[in-house]
Design an enzyme around this catalytic site. Structure first.
Site, PDB file in Angstrom:
ATOM      1  CB  CYS A 169       3.100   7.647   3.135  1.00 45.29           C
ATOM      2  SG  CYS A 169       3.505   6.418   4.379  1.00 45.29           S
ATOM      3  CB  CYS A 180       2.929  -1.781  13.619  1.00 45.81           C
ATOM      4  SG  CYS A 180       2.994  -1.412  11.855  1.00 45.81           S
ATOM      5  N   GLY A 195       6.835  -2.099   5.824  1.00 44.95           N
ATOM      6  CA  GLY A 195       8.199  -2.610   5.778  1.00 44.95           C
ATOM      7  C   GLY A 195       9.209  -1.760   6.511  1.00 44.95           C
ATOM      8  CB  CYS A 237       1.156   6.031  11.472  1.00 42.15           C
ATOM      9  SG  CYS A 237       1.849   7.554  10.928  1.00 42.15           S
ATOM     10  CB  SER A 289       9.626   4.206  14.741  1.00 45.36           C
ATOM     11  OG  SER A 289       9.296   4.643  13.447  1.00 45.36           O
ATOM     12  CG  ASN A 344      -3.659   5.993  13.513  1.00 44.86           C
ATOM     13  OD1 ASN A 344      -4.454   6.907  13.670  1.00 44.86           O
ATOM     14  ND2 ASN A 344      -2.445   6.181  13.031  1.00 44.86           N
ATOM     15  CB  CYS A 390       7.076  -5.347   8.508  1.00 40.66           C
ATOM     16  SG  CYS A 390       8.431  -4.483   9.336  1.00 40.66           S
ATOM     17  CB  CYS A 449       6.110  -2.606  16.079  1.00 43.54           C
ATOM     18  SG  CYS A 449       7.765  -2.134  15.561  1.00 43.54           S
ATOM     19  CD  GLU A 505      -2.824  -1.316   2.347  1.00 45.74           C
ATOM     20  OE1 GLU A 505      -3.929  -1.852   2.174  1.00 45.74           O
ATOM     21  OE2 GLU A 505      -2.428  -0.936   3.455  1.00 45.74           O
TER      22      GLU A 505
END
Ligand code: SAH
Length: 344
Positions: free
Chosen positions: A105, A119, A163, A337, A218, A294, A112, A116, A92
């Site tokens: 973005c 995420c 990723g 995000c 991050s 989010n 990935c 995390c 995406e």
């Protein structure tokens, strides 16, 4: 014979191909321009190349290109593209408009390999790295959408999609080189940001390579136990090593470091968390982006109260660190995000 992906070839390789096939080497430059500046999808569009040579190219090579499978528009103007790759995988990429500029973005891997906890992409696991052309094509696509829907070219690129860009470093660099150089995009490196979860060895490599784009990390916590809980790979890349690599980066590049940081209730919303953050980043000019959380699941994590954010803001400011509170864009279409997870 299996055809090769022509965009895996350098300009030099293309020049050589023409020479070896009895034509002029500069035809290689022309093909390179068709591929990278004009973004054609077929050899027949290369009108300044002889028909015979076009046929020969067709026999040896394919031009793989991405396809926008679905495009979703948010009420705030954000556009999310679900992009299909030549082998059927999806990634995406997101177009984020503001009043003054449009930012892309983009993704660097399918899924990935990092873990995390907060995420959505992490749940997909890493399937494969993107090739330079697949990264470049995402940017080219968003530039076209920017011109079409907003009447202006794309201005900024952030590697904050799916990723971990530094786990696909060579392809990332090749793609960035095209983004900077191609006539159609010509985006300056200062308007490109690579975001990493923090791979010390690769941050040092970037510094040694004297890259000119910007670095974002991050971080989310500067306390080892807390960070390991929310980003378990932290155990293998200790914070102190990360800090030293960032110091190395700053000494070599003199480029300000941005930290991305979400404040969660009961995780990192105390005074000691801010103190650790200040301690961590005060060695160099820094900016902390406090990102809105989010939610991606049933309440495992919760955005901290506003008072925690203002505490962060005040304490960071007092320590001379730039701080911004960033609101999410495109939440209604899962484009914000950490929400990129091929859900459509
Ligand atoms: N792997 C790189 C690139 C991804 S960038 C990196 O970690 O930097 C995606 C950004 O969104 C990262 O800063 C990540 O920490 C953040 N993020 C992930 N999940 C999120 C969520 N649910 N809410 C808000 N931010 C999130």
């Amino acid at each position: 014979m299996e055809k090769k992906d022509i965009r895996a070839l350098s300009k030099e390789d293309l020049r050589l191909f023409f020479e070896q096939n009895g034509d002029k080497a500069f035809r290689g430059n022309q093909v390179y321009e068709w591929l990278w500046n004009k973004g054609v999808h077929s050899f027949d569009q290369m009108t300044n190349i002889s028909k015979e040579m076009r046929e020969r190219l067709n026999k040896h090579f394919v031009i793989n290109h991405i396809k926008v499978d679905t495009m979703q528009k948010s009420t705030d103007g954000t556009i999310k593209n679900a992009v299909k790759l030549h082998d059927g995988f999806f990634v995406e990429s997101v177009l984020i408009p503001t009043e003054t500029r449009v930012t892309a973005c983009v993704s660097s891997q399918v899924g990935c390999s990092l873990d995390c906890k907060f995420c959505a992409t992490a749940r997909l696991k890493r399937m494969r790295n993107l090739n330079p052309d697949e990264i470049f094509d995402q940017v080219l696509t968003i530039d076209a959408q920017s011109r079409l829907f907003f009447g202006k070219p794309l201005r900024n690129v952030v590697f904050m999609g799916m990723g971990e860009p530094l786990m696909n470093y060579n392809n990332l660099l090749k793609a960035i080189e095209k983004i900077i150089n191609s006539d159609s995009l010509a985006i300056t490196p200062k308007r490109i940001t690579v975001s990493t979860s923090g791979i010390p060895k690769m941050i040092r490599k970037m510094a040694d390579d004297q890259v000119k784009f910007k670095l974002a990390v991050s971080l989310h916590s500067a306390i080892a136990e807390v960070r390991t809980k929310i980003m378990p790979f932290n155990e293998h890349f200790p914070l102190e090593e990360l800090r030293q690599s960032l110091q190395y980066w700053y000494n070599k590049t003199k480029s300000r470091i941005t930290y991305e940081y979400v404040v969660w209730k009961g995780v990192n919303d105390q005074k000691k968390d801010v103190e650790a953050l200040i301690q961590f980043c005060k060695f160099a000019p820094s900016k902390v982006n406090l990102i809105e959380y989010n939610p991606i699941d049933e309440g495992l994590f919760q955005q901290a109260d506003y008072s925690a954010l203002t505490m962060y803001q005040t304490m960071l400011k007092n320590a001379g660190i730039t701080v911004t509170i960033r609101h999410s864009r495109g939440k209604d279409i899962d484009a914000a995000c950490g929400q990129l997870a091929n859900k459509i």
